[in-house]
Design a protein around this motif. Sequence first.
Motif, mmCIF file in Angstrom:
data_model
loop_
_atom_site.group_PDB
_atom_site.id
_atom_site.type_symbol
_atom_site.label_atom_id
_atom_site.label_comp_id
_atom_site.label_asym_id
_atom_site.label_seq_id
_atom_site.Cartn_x
_atom_site.Cartn_y
_atom_site.Cartn_z
ATOM 1 N N ASN A 81 47.302 44.322 44.668
ATOM 2 C CA ASN A 81 46.014 44.056 45.358
ATOM 3 C C ASN A 81 45.192 45.130 45.471
ATOM 4 O OD1 ASN A 81 48.253 42.415 45.956
ATOM 5 N ND2 ASN A 81 47.392 41.636 47.608
ATOM 6 N N THR A 85 42.106 42.999 43.279
ATOM 7 C CA THR A 85 41.332 42.129 44.363
ATOM 8 C C THR A 85 40.039 42.180 44.496
ATOM 9 O OG1 THR A 85 41.945 43.334 46.470
ATOM 10 C CG2 THR A 85 43.642 41.401 45.716
ATOM 11 N N ARG A 111 48.651 33.541 40.200
ATOM 12 C CA ARG A 111 49.422 33.300 41.764
ATOM 13 C C ARG A 111 48.245 33.647 42.821
ATOM 14 N NH1 ARG A 111 53.149 30.006 41.743
ATOM 15 N NH2 ARG A 111 53.790 30.805 43.906
ATOM 16 N N PHE A 112 47.278 34.692 42.319
ATOM 17 C CA PHE A 112 46.284 35.124 43.523
ATOM 18 C C PHE A 112 45.143 34.338 43.269
ATOM 19 C CE2 PHE A 112 48.750 39.337 42.674
ATOM 20 C CZ PHE A 112 49.280 39.305 44.079
ATOM 21 N N TYR A 113 44.703 33.921 42.093
ATOM 22 C CA TYR A 113 43.322 33.207 42.005
ATOM 23 C C TYR A 113 43.427 31.993 41.197
ATOM 24 C CZ TYR A 113 41.464 37.929 43.452
ATOM 25 O OH TYR A 113 41.027 38.996 44.170
#
Length: 404
Positions: A81, A85, A111-113
Motif C-alpha cells: 500500500n 495506492t 484485489r485492490f482495484y
Amino acid sequence: MKGVELKEGIYWVGAIDWEVRDFHGYETPRGTSYNNYLIVDEEPTLVDTVKYDFADLMIKNIKGIMNPRAIKHVIINHIENDHATGIDRIMNLAPGATIHVTERGRKGLERFYDISAWTVKTVKTGDRLKIGKRTILFLETPMLHWPDSMVSYVEEEKILFSQDAFGQHIASSARFDDEFVSSATAADLEDAVIDYYANILMPFGQLIKAKIAEVQKLGLDLQMIAPDHGVIWRADPEKILRMYLDMAEGKTGLSVAVIYDTMWHSTERMTQAIARGVKDGGLECKVLKLRATPMSVAVKEFWKARGTLIGSPTLNNIVFPTIAQFLTYLRGLRPKNRLVGAFGSLGWGGGAVKEIYETTKQMGLEAFEPGIDVLYKPTFEDEERCYEFGYGFAEEVKKYHGRF
Ligand code: FEO
C-alpha cells in the motif's frame, strides 16, 4: 515543485512523510519517505507510485516536469500500500499508460482495484522495456519481501530501482546518501539501514544472498541504487551491498543486549547485576526495558548484538505480556546466529524463564543455560549469581561469535 534529478532526465518525484511514527505497527522515529521516480524519455515512464495520502505531492512533482497525461509506462515494482495506492490517481491522469508488473503483482493489484480498464503487462526476470534511448531490465525478487516484488534496472544509466530493498525509514531533506551523511552522520544512516533490515528483511537472508549473487552473475553495474524509502545510494552503493551481504550472512557486532521487563523492580535489579557482569566479562551491553522501548527498537538491538539475555517476571505462571509480545514478533522474523539466555523473578510457581527458553529454542536460537530464577526479591547472594551469570554469558558470547 519538480522533484529532484538523479541523472539527466531521471527524477525523484516522491513524498517525504515527516510525521509518521507508526508504520503499520513499526516505530518510525525518523519518519520515512515514499520514493518514486520519473524517467523522461520518448515514452515517459513512472517507476512506482506513493502512499495514497501523498498522491497529490507526487502529482505536483510530476507536473513540474511534464504533463502526466504523456506518461506511457508505469512500473509497479511492489504492490504494498505504501507504494501502489497512488496508482489509480496516476491512471486517471494517464489512462493510456501501460502498467508493468509481475504476474503475482497483477493478481494482487486485482484485489485492490478494478483493473479492467487498465492496460496491464506482466513481466518476468530478463524482460526488457525499451522506452526510447533507455532500456529497462526487470528482475523478479519474490519474497523480498512480498511475492510480487521485483526490481528494475536502467541499463544506460546503471540505476537500480530496488523498491523496499536497501531502503531506510528516514524523513530528510537529503535525497542522497552523501547529502544525508554531510548533515547527519554515517552512523545514523547505518543505524537506519540496520533498523529497517532487522524489522523487515531479517527472515530473508538466504534469499538476499542468492539475489545479490544473481545480480553479480548478470554483470549488472550498480552505479546508483534508488530504493522506495529513504536516501538514494549514489556516492557509495557498494556500502549498502556490503552491509546487506554481511547481515544476510549473520554478521553482527560482538556485544550483548539485555531486554527485560519488570513488575516490582526485582527483575530490574537482576538486570543491573547481570549488565555489570557482562561489562566486566569484556563486552558492551545495551539494556532495554520493554515497556519503555518500542518493539521495533528492541528487535533492532537484538539483531545488533551477538547475544541477548531476556528477563521476565512470572505473571500467572507465564511470561510478562510485553515479553510475550516481543517473542512473538521475533519469532516471525526467524532470527538466526544469535545466543540467548533467560532470567527473571517469580513469586511461587515460576514459568517465565522456562517459557523463554522453550520459545527461543523453537525459533532455532542457541541457548545459554541454565537461566536464573529469583524468588520475590534478589538477595545479595542472588545479585552475585546474576553478576556471574552475566559474566559467564559474555565469555560464552565471545566463543560463539568466533564461529561467524
Ligand atoms: Fe515499503 Fe513493502 O513496502
